[in-house]
Design a protein around this motif. Structure first.
Motif, PDB file in Angstrom:
ATOM      1  N   PHE A  57       0.831  -1.198   0.000  1.00 19.85           N
ATOM      2  CA  PHE A  57       0.000   0.000   0.000  1.00 19.85           C
ATOM      3  C   PHE A  57       0.871   1.255   0.000  1.00 19.85           C
ATOM      4  O   PHE A  57       0.676   2.166  -0.807  1.00 19.85           O
ATOM      5  N   GLN A  58       1.835   1.289   0.913  1.00 21.12           N
ATOM      6  CA  GLN A  58       2.704   2.457   1.042  1.00 21.12           C
ATOM      7  C   GLN A  58       3.509   2.702  -0.236  1.00 21.12           C
ATOM      8  O   GLN A  58       3.630   3.832  -0.701  1.00 21.12           O
ATOM      9  N   ARG A  59       4.039   1.629  -0.803  1.00 23.53           N
ATOM     10  CA  ARG A  59       4.842   1.756  -2.026  1.00 23.53           C
ATOM     11  C   ARG A  59       3.987   2.314  -3.171  1.00 23.53           C
ATOM     12  O   ARG A  59       4.413   3.210  -3.908  1.00 23.53           O
ATOM     13  N   LEU A  60       2.782   1.792  -3.330  1.00 31.69           N
ATOM     14  CA  LEU A  60       1.890   2.267  -4.396  1.00 31.69           C
ATOM     15  C   LEU A  60       1.523   3.738  -4.194  1.00 31.69           C
ATOM     16  O   LEU A  60       1.541   4.522  -5.149  1.00 31.69           O
ATOM     17  N   CYS A  61       1.188   4.099  -2.954  1.00 30.01           N
ATOM     18  CA  CYS A  61       0.802   5.487  -2.681  1.00 30.01           C
ATOM     19  C   CYS A  61       1.954   6.440  -2.945  1.00 30.01           C
ATOM     20  O   CYS A  61       1.755   7.519  -3.524  1.00 30.01           O
ATOM     21  N   GLN A  62       3.157   6.053  -2.552  1.00 30.45           N
ATOM     22  CA  GLN A  62       4.319   6.921  -2.771  1.00 30.45           C
ATOM     23  C   GLN A  62       4.684   7.009  -4.252  1.00 30.45           C
ATOM     24  O   GLN A  62       4.911   8.091  -4.771  1.00 30.45           O
ATOM     25  N   ASP A  63       4.738   5.860  -4.917  1.00 32.29           N
ATOM     26  CA  ASP A  63       5.174   5.834  -6.317  1.00 32.29           C
ATOM     27  C   ASP A  63       4.205   6.542  -7.253  1.00 32.29           C
ATOM     28  O   ASP A  63       4.621   7.149  -8.234  1.00 32.29           O
ATOM     29  N   PHE A  64       2.916   6.448  -6.955  1.00 31.43           N
ATOM     30  CA  PHE A  64       1.916   7.006  -7.872  1.00 31.43           C
ATOM     31  C   PHE A  64       1.146   8.187  -7.294  1.00 31.43           C
ATOM     32  O   PHE A  64       0.194   8.667  -7.908  1.00 31.43           O
ATOM     33  N   GLY A  65       1.539   8.645  -6.107  1.00 33.56           N
ATOM     34  CA  GLY A  65       0.874   9.792  -5.501  1.00 33.56           C
ATOM     35  C   GLY A  65      -0.598   9.543  -5.211  1.00 33.56           C
ATOM     36  O   GLY A  65      -1.428  10.426  -5.416  1.00 33.56           O
ATOM     37  N   LEU A  66      -0.910   8.335  -4.742  1.00 32.21           N
ATOM     38  CA  LEU A  66      -2.299   7.955  -4.503  1.00 32.21           C
ATOM     39  C   LEU A  66      -2.780   8.342  -3.113  1.00 32.21           C
ATOM     40  O   LEU A  66      -1.997   8.400  -2.167  1.00 32.21           O
ATOM     41  N   SER A  67      -4.069   8.555  -2.999  1.00 31.99           N
ATOM     42  CA  SER A  67      -4.690   8.754  -1.694  1.00 31.99           C
ATOM     43  C   SER A  67      -4.812   7.399  -1.004  1.00 31.99           C
ATOM     44  O   SER A  67      -4.589   6.343  -1.620  1.00 31.99           O
ATOM     45  N   ALA A  68      -5.205   7.423   0.263  1.00 30.74           N
ATOM     46  CA  ALA A  68      -5.404   6.171   1.008  1.00 30.74           C
ATOM     47  C   ALA A  68      -6.484   5.327   0.337  1.00 30.74           C
ATOM     48  O   ALA A  68      -6.336   4.098   0.217  1.00 30.74           O
ATOM     49  N   THR A  69      -7.525   5.966  -0.132  1.00 33.99           N
ATOM     50  CA  THR A  69      -8.606   5.230  -0.802  1.00 33.99           C
ATOM     51  C   THR A  69      -8.106   4.581  -2.084  1.00 33.99           C
ATOM     52  O   THR A  69      -8.349   3.397  -2.329  1.00 33.99           O
ATOM     53  N   GLY A  70      -7.381   5.336  -2.891  1.00 36.03           N
ATOM     54  CA  GLY A  70      -6.849   4.806  -4.146  1.00 36.03           C
ATOM     55  C   GLY A  70      -5.885   3.653  -3.912  1.00 36.03           C
ATOM     56  O   GLY A  70      -5.948   2.619  -4.584  1.00 36.03           O
ATOM     57  N   GLY A  71      -4.975   3.817  -2.954  1.00 37.13           N
ATOM     58  CA  GLY A  71      -4.017   2.769  -2.645  1.00 37.13           C
ATOM     59  C   GLY A  71      -4.686   1.498  -2.151  1.00 37.13           C
ATOM     60  O   GLY A  71      -4.313   0.393  -2.549  1.00 37.13           O
ATOM     61  N   SER A  72      -5.695   1.660  -1.305  1.00 34.17           N
ATOM     62  CA  SER A  72      -6.388   0.479  -0.763  1.00 34.17           C
ATOM     63  C   SER A  72      -7.154  -0.262  -1.861  1.00 34.17           C
ATOM     64  O   SER A  72      -7.177  -1.495  -1.885  1.00 34.17           O
ATOM     65  N   ILE A  73      -7.754   0.475  -2.779  1.00 30.79           N
ATOM     66  CA  ILE A  73      -8.479  -0.161  -3.892  1.00 30.79           C
ATOM     67  C   ILE A  73      -7.513  -0.957  -4.760  1.00 30.79           C
ATOM     68  O   ILE A  73      -7.801  -2.109  -5.135  1.00 30.79           O
ATOM     69  N   ILE A  74      -6.368  -0.396  -5.055  1.00 24.11           N
ATOM     70  CA  ILE A  74      -5.404  -1.095  -5.913  1.00 24.11           C
ATOM     71  C   ILE A  74      -4.864  -2.343  -5.218  1.00 24.11           C
ATOM     72  O   ILE A  74      -4.749  -3.405  -5.836  1.00 24.11           O
ATOM     73  N   VAL A  75      -4.541  -2.249  -3.930  1.00 24.97           N
ATOM     74  CA  VAL A  75      -4.056  -3.434  -3.210  1.00 24.97           C
ATOM     75  C   VAL A  75      -5.128  -4.517  -3.207  1.00 24.97           C
ATOM     76  O   VAL A  75      -4.836  -5.695  -3.435  1.00 24.97           O
ATOM     77  N   ASP A  76      -6.380  -4.130  -2.974  1.00 31.66           N
ATOM     78  CA  ASP A  76      -7.477  -5.117  -2.998  1.00 31.66           C
ATOM     79  C   ASP A  76      -7.578  -5.785  -4.368  1.00 31.66           C
ATOM     80  O   ASP A  76      -7.741  -7.010  -4.463  1.00 31.66           O
ATOM     81  N   LEU A  77      -7.480  -4.988  -5.429  1.00 29.95           N
ATOM     82  CA  LEU A  77      -7.563  -5.553  -6.778  1.00 29.95           C
ATOM     83  C   LEU A  77      -6.385  -6.478  -7.078  1.00 29.95           C
ATOM     84  O   LEU A  77      -6.554  -7.541  -7.678  1.00 29.95           O
ATOM     85  N   LEU A  78      -5.189  -6.090  -6.649  1.00 31.50           N
ATOM     86  CA  LEU A  78      -4.017  -6.944  -6.858  1.00 31.50           C
ATOM     87  C   LEU A  78      -4.174  -8.278  -6.122  1.00 31.50           C
ATOM     88  O   LEU A  78      -3.818  -9.336  -6.644  1.00 31.50           O
ATOM     89  N   GLU A  79      -4.733  -8.234  -4.920  1.00 32.28           N
ATOM     90  CA  GLU A  79      -4.961  -9.472  -4.164  1.00 32.28           C
ATOM     91  C   GLU A  79      -5.996 -10.358  -4.855  1.00 32.28           C
ATOM     92  O   GLU A  79      -5.856 -11.580  -4.877  1.00 32.28           O
ATOM     93  N   ARG A  80      -7.017  -9.746  -5.433  1.00 27.28           N
ATOM     94  CA  ARG A  80      -8.024 -10.524  -6.169  1.00 27.28           C
ATOM     95  C   ARG A  80      -7.418 -11.164  -7.406  1.00 27.28           C
ATOM     96  O   ARG A  80      -7.696 -12.321  -7.720  1.00 27.28           O
TER      97      ARG A  80
END
Length: 105
Positions: free
Chosen positions: A67-90
């Motif tokens: 989550f932290q890596r995605l948010c830092q690398d792509f400038g994501l909000s907490a909501t955006g980062g959490s959605i992407i991590v959830d999708l990656l896990e799926r």
């Protein structure tokens, strides 16, 4: 010689906890405590509550680092980062399921 003349079998020892306390979790994830609190409030991070203490699963350390890596690398909000991590896990779960189904063929 066993301590105090008492012999303890390995099977008699307490089971090692798979849960981490707050300070350990903050240290292992590297996230600011307020960010962790935000993720708990969002319902994305679901710690075990024991009395007034939060206990976290070890697997959540990996999720939060991702989550932290995605948010830092792509400038994501907490909501955006959490959605992407959830999708990656799926996606990972579906890929595992496909591999299992291929073995059955």
């Amino acid at each position: 010689m066993p301590y105090g003349g008492i012999r303890i079998e390995k099977s008699e020892l307490p089971i090692r906890s798979e849960l981490l306390g707050w300070s350990q979790f903050v240290e292992f994830t590297g996230l600011h405590p307020s960010r962790i609190g935000e993720l708990i409030e969002m319902g994305w991070l679901d710690p075990v509550v024991s009395g007034e203490r939060y206990l976290f699963r070890k697997r959540d350390v990996y999720r939060l680092r991702k989550f932290q890596r995605l948010c830092q690398d792509f400038g994501l909000s907490a909501t955006g980062g959490s959605i992407i991590v959830d999708l990656l896990e799926r996606v990972e779960a579906l890929e595992c399921e496909v591999r299992q189904l291929r073995r059955l063929l």
